[in-house]
Design a protein around this motif. Sequence first.
Motif, short mmCIF file in Angstrom:
data_model
loop_
_atom_site.label_atom_id
_atom_site.label_comp_id
_atom_site.label_asym_id
_atom_site.label_seq_id
_atom_site.Cartn_x
_atom_site.Cartn_y
_atom_site.Cartn_z
N ARG A 23 5.48 1.28 2.28
CA ARG A 23 4.53 0.33 1.97
C ARG A 23 4.24 0.14 0.95
NH1 ARG A 23 5.21 -3.86 2.47
NH2 ARG A 23 3.32 -4.70 3.23
N LEU A 24 3.57 1.60 -0.40
CA LEU A 24 2.71 2.10 -0.26
C LEU A 24 3.64 1.71 -1.75
CD1 LEU A 24 1.70 5.68 0.62
CD2 LEU A 24 0.11 3.25 -0.09
N GLU A 84 -0.57 -4.68 -5.87
CA GLU A 84 -1.93 -5.10 -5.53
C GLU A 84 -2.58 -3.67 -5.59
OE1 GLU A 84 -0.94 -6.52 -1.19
OE2 GLU A 84 0.83 -6.86 -1.71
N TRP A 85 -2.37 -2.59 -5.44
CA TRP A 85 -3.66 -1.77 -5.57
C TRP A 85 -3.98 -0.92 -7.11
CZ3 TRP A 85 -2.30 3.44 -5.16
CH2 TRP A 85 -0.91 3.45 -4.45
N ALA A 128 -9.13 2.42 0.10
CA ALA A 128 -8.89 2.56 1.30
C ALA A 128 -8.22 1.73 1.98
CB ALA A 128 -10.05 3.33 1.45
N ASP A 129 -9.54 1.04 1.28
CA ASP A 129 -9.43 -0.88 2.91
C ASP A 129 -7.98 -1.08 2.78
OD1 ASP A 129 -9.42 -1.38 0.55
OD2 ASP A 129 -10.05 -2.77 1.33
N VAL A 130 -7.06 -1.27 2.13
CA VAL A 130 -6.28 -1.15 1.69
C VAL A 130 -4.81 -0.45 2.67
CG1 VAL A 130 -4.13 -1.70 0.10
CG2 VAL A 130 -5.76 -3.20 -0.49
N PHE A 131 -4.54 0.93 2.73
CA PHE A 131 -4.41 1.57 3.02
C PHE A 131 -4.60 1.75 4.32
CE2 PHE A 131 -5.08 3.50 -1.08
CZ PHE A 131 -4.31 3.79 -2.09
N ALA A 148 -1.17 1.12 7.40
CA ALA A 148 -0.96 1.17 8.95
C ALA A 148 -1.17 0.49 9.94
CB ALA A 148 -2.82 2.51 9.32
N GLU A 149 -2.22 -0.33 9.95
CA GLU A 149 -2.27 -1.50 10.76
C GLU A 149 -1.06 -2.21 10.88
OE1 GLU A 149 -5.23 -4.74 12.75
OE2 GLU A 149 -5.32 -4.12 10.56
#
Length: 220
Positions: free
Chosen positions: A129-130, A136-137, A145-148, A152-153
Amino acid sequence: MNTRMRVTIITTGVLVLLLVAALIYVVVDSDEAERAAGGGADPQIVRASSHVLDDGGQGAVTVVEFLDFECEACGAFYPIVEDLREQFAGEITYVVRYFPLPGHRNSVNAALAAEAAAQQGQFEEMYHRLFETQAEWGESQESRADVFRELAEEIGLDLAAYDDAVADPATLERVQSDFEEGRDLGVSSTPTFFVGENAVELREWDDLESAIGQAVEGGR
């Protein structure tokens, strides 16, 4: 100054010198003991704690990638690596180690996300996913960190455990230990690949494939 006073001053001076000498000995001896305990250990290309994406079993060629999830070159090599993992399935053991470059604002954050996922047995899911979302990031000058956390979700991690892992200093230490050992091995850029004990010099896109192919043929 009478004789008794001179004797007292000299005696005091000698005691101070002895105390200083003793303190110096203790400090030096302590430093040497620390180095003997672990500081002088030879760097290892693979450790027991390293993340293995493919285990080819006994006799397989070990391929190690030191990567930075924010690195554009690592992102460009990602599909190549995936093809090679499929091409050499069962013949290689593929290992990933962290090497977050200081110039990338979110490289450490991304590595922390991967390591937090690893603690829940989903390192490879986060690894994919990263790289799939790097555009995107990547290159952002603000923390993503919010994207990561959203990633995770998406992959179904326990978010409370994820948050705890990301905030835990031990998680950062795990990432930094890979980076520091990479430097000791001569890694200075990403991606850096080792095939067996040898670093691969990348000049053409197929250099990695050639190195793996030669090592596999040599082991047959």
